[in-house]
Design an enzyme around this catalytic site. Structure first.
Site, PDB file in Angstrom:
ATOM      1  N   ASP A  27       0.882  -1.186   0.000  1.00  9.54           N
ATOM      2  CA  ASP A  27       0.000   0.000   0.000  1.00  9.54           C
ATOM      3  C   ASP A  27       0.911   1.225   0.000  1.00  9.54           C
ATOM      4  O   ASP A  27       0.914   2.027   0.934  1.00  9.54           O
ATOM      5  CB  ASP A  27      -0.979   0.005   1.182  1.00  9.54           C
ATOM      6  N   ASP A  87       6.782   1.210   2.553  1.00  2.54           N
ATOM      7  CA  ASP A  87       6.557   0.252   1.454  1.00  2.54           C
ATOM      8  C   ASP A  87       7.580   0.501   0.347  1.00  2.54           C
ATOM      9  O   ASP A  87       8.139  -0.423  -0.241  1.00  2.54           O
ATOM     10  CB  ASP A  87       5.158   0.419   0.860  1.00  2.54           C
ATOM     11  N   VAL A 121       2.469  -6.195   2.850  1.00  2.88           N
ATOM     12  CA  VAL A 121       2.886  -5.160   3.813  1.00  2.88           C
ATOM     13  C   VAL A 121       1.848  -4.038   3.912  1.00  2.88           C
ATOM     14  O   VAL A 121       2.182  -2.882   4.218  1.00  2.88           O
ATOM     15  CB  VAL A 121       4.277  -4.602   3.476  1.00  2.88           C
ATOM     16  N   HIS A 139       9.138  -0.959   9.221  1.00  3.95           N
ATOM     17  CA  HIS A 139       8.140  -2.022   9.251  1.00  3.95           C
ATOM     18  C   HIS A 139       8.215  -2.927   8.007  1.00  3.95           C
ATOM     19  O   HIS A 139       8.474  -4.121   8.104  1.00  3.95           O
ATOM     20  CB  HIS A 139       6.726  -1.410   9.315  1.00  3.95           C
ATOM     21  N   ASP A 140       7.979  -2.350   6.846  1.00  2.00           N
ATOM     22  CA  ASP A 140       7.774  -3.176   5.646  1.00  2.00           C
ATOM     23  C   ASP A 140       9.052  -3.825   5.108  1.00  2.00           C
ATOM     24  O   ASP A 140       9.024  -5.004   4.734  1.00  2.00           O
ATOM     25  CB  ASP A 140       7.087  -2.343   4.556  1.00  2.00           C
TER      26      ASP A 140
HETATM   27  O1  RIB Z   1       1.827  -0.243  11.019  1.00  2.00           O
HETATM   28  C1  RIB Z   1       2.780  -0.149   9.999  1.00  2.00           C
HETATM   29  C2  RIB Z   1       2.205  -0.509   8.676  1.00  2.00           C
HETATM   30  O2  RIB Z   1       1.148   0.395   8.361  1.00  2.00           O
HETATM   31  C3  RIB Z   1       3.204  -0.376   7.524  1.00  2.00           C
HETATM   32  O3  RIB Z   1       2.906  -1.335   6.543  1.00  2.00           O
HETATM   33  C4  RIB Z   1       2.957   1.006   6.986  1.00  2.00           C
HETATM   34  O4  RIB Z   1       3.258   1.117   5.590  1.00  2.00           O
HETATM   35  C5  RIB Z   1       1.481   1.144   7.194  1.00  2.00           C
HETATM   36  O5  RIB Z   1       0.850   0.559   6.090  1.00  2.00           O
HETATM   37 CA    CA Z   2       2.579  -0.669   4.215  1.00  3.57          CA
END
Ligand code: RIB
Ligand code: CA
Length: 307
Positions: free
Chosen positions: A10, A15, A124, A238-239
């Site tokens: 997304d 990402d 992701v 995160h991703d």
């Molecule tokens: O909580 C983090 C996630 O939420 C990640 O994938 C970030 O891109 C958002 O989509």
């Molecule tokens: Ca994401």
């Protein structure tokens, strides 16, 4: 042997970092990329994904996935990613990348059936596309090699007190995926919060030659500024961590648990994920620690491999 992967994104700022890591990784063969609604609307995540992939020079098809969650009203995360979802870089006219006609969920099912037991799906964003695919093709859990998701938290949320954004954005989809019986790996906030980008490291990565490193750095500048404005500390990777797991899972420590999702839409803990001990199968592999120095070596290597 390269691992065949399909990325479901997304595209937002982290990402984009995941896409750069994957595109520059010699371990991976990116078979397809599906943009889905999440951080921002589908029109913007498609545009952002096409622009990032155009920047990498990767010749891989990009499809459009779901434009809304299964049940709930859509929620977005523009406060972290900006109005466009990828605030910072300015892109010119694309010459390689254009959106595929086929819808992303059909493409996901078709490719997994074309390459039985070979495709790893890395998701992701909200799990809407995977949920639709699992509902359309019940055989998917036995055909996919593995599903690796960035979703959930067992130690407090980042969008509500209890829920992480991807799970909160489509709790019903998350429940379908976590209870599907597919071979599942879940990177929750518990691990992704522990890998952060410092100003010093960003300034080091910014010196890498090439448009990909430049776009990555511009994305991370925005990401860092938004984290700073919220007093959330350094931005969290995160991703890209999901991509890193598929590149080399030996760099991670993991546990194996059952995962449940709160799908009570009137509950304050709507979208919260919890884990339970289990005897036997039906669980989820949950990475709990990572070799952080290795992760950043891989991020740098990918950016140096890209134009
Ligand atoms: O909580 C983090 C996630 O939420 C990640 O994938 C970030 O891109 C958002 O989509
Ligand atoms: Ca994401």
């Amino acid at each position: 042997m390269k691992q065949k992967v399909i990325l479901d994104v997304d595209t937002g700022l982290d990402d984009a970092a995941a896409l750069f890591l994957a595109a520059g990784a010699k371990e991976l063969d990116i078979v397809a990329i599906i943009a889905t609604a999440g951080n921002v609307g589908l029109d913007k995540t498609v545009e952002n994904t096409l622009n990032v992939i155009e920047t990498t020079g990767l010749k891989c098809p990009v499809f459009a996935g779901s434009d809304r969650p299964l049940v709930r009203q859509a929620v977005e995360a523009g406060d972290f990613h900006g109005e466009t979802g990828l605030d910072g870089p300015v892109f010119g006219k694309r010459v390689i990348q254009e959106l595929q006609e086929e819808d992303g969920i059909s493409a996901l099912i078709r490719l997994i059936k074309t390459y039985p037991k070979e495709i790893t799906v890395i998701s992701v964003g909200p799990l809407t596309d995977l949920a639709h695919a699992l509902q359309k093709e019940p055989a998917l859990p036995s055909l996919v090699k593995e599903i690796v998701v960035m979703s959930g938290s067992f130690s407090g949320g980042n969008v509500t007190e209890d829920a992480e954004f991807n799970a909160y954005a489509d709790p019903e989809a998350a429940k379908i995926v976590f209870s599907s019986g597919a071979p599942l790996v879940m990177l929750s906030l518990d691990i992704t919060r522990t890998v952060t980008l410092t100003r010093e490291r960003l300034d080091y990565l910014r010196m890498i030659e090439g448009r990909s490193a430049e776009v990555f750095s511009q994305c991370m500048d925005t990401y860092m500024a938004n984290y700073e404005s919220k007093k959330f500390g350094w931005p969290q990777m995160h991703d890209p961590l999901c991509v890193a797991y598929v590149m080399d899972r030996s760099k991670f420590v993991a546990e194996y648990k059952r995962v449940v999702v709160d799908t009570n839409s009137v509950s304050p803990s709507y979208g919260m994920t919890s884990k339970e001990n289990l005897d036997g199968t039906g669980g989820v592999t949950i990475p709990t620690d990572i070799d952080r120095a290795w992760f950043w070596e891989m991020m740098e290597r990918s950016l140096r491999n890209l134009p």
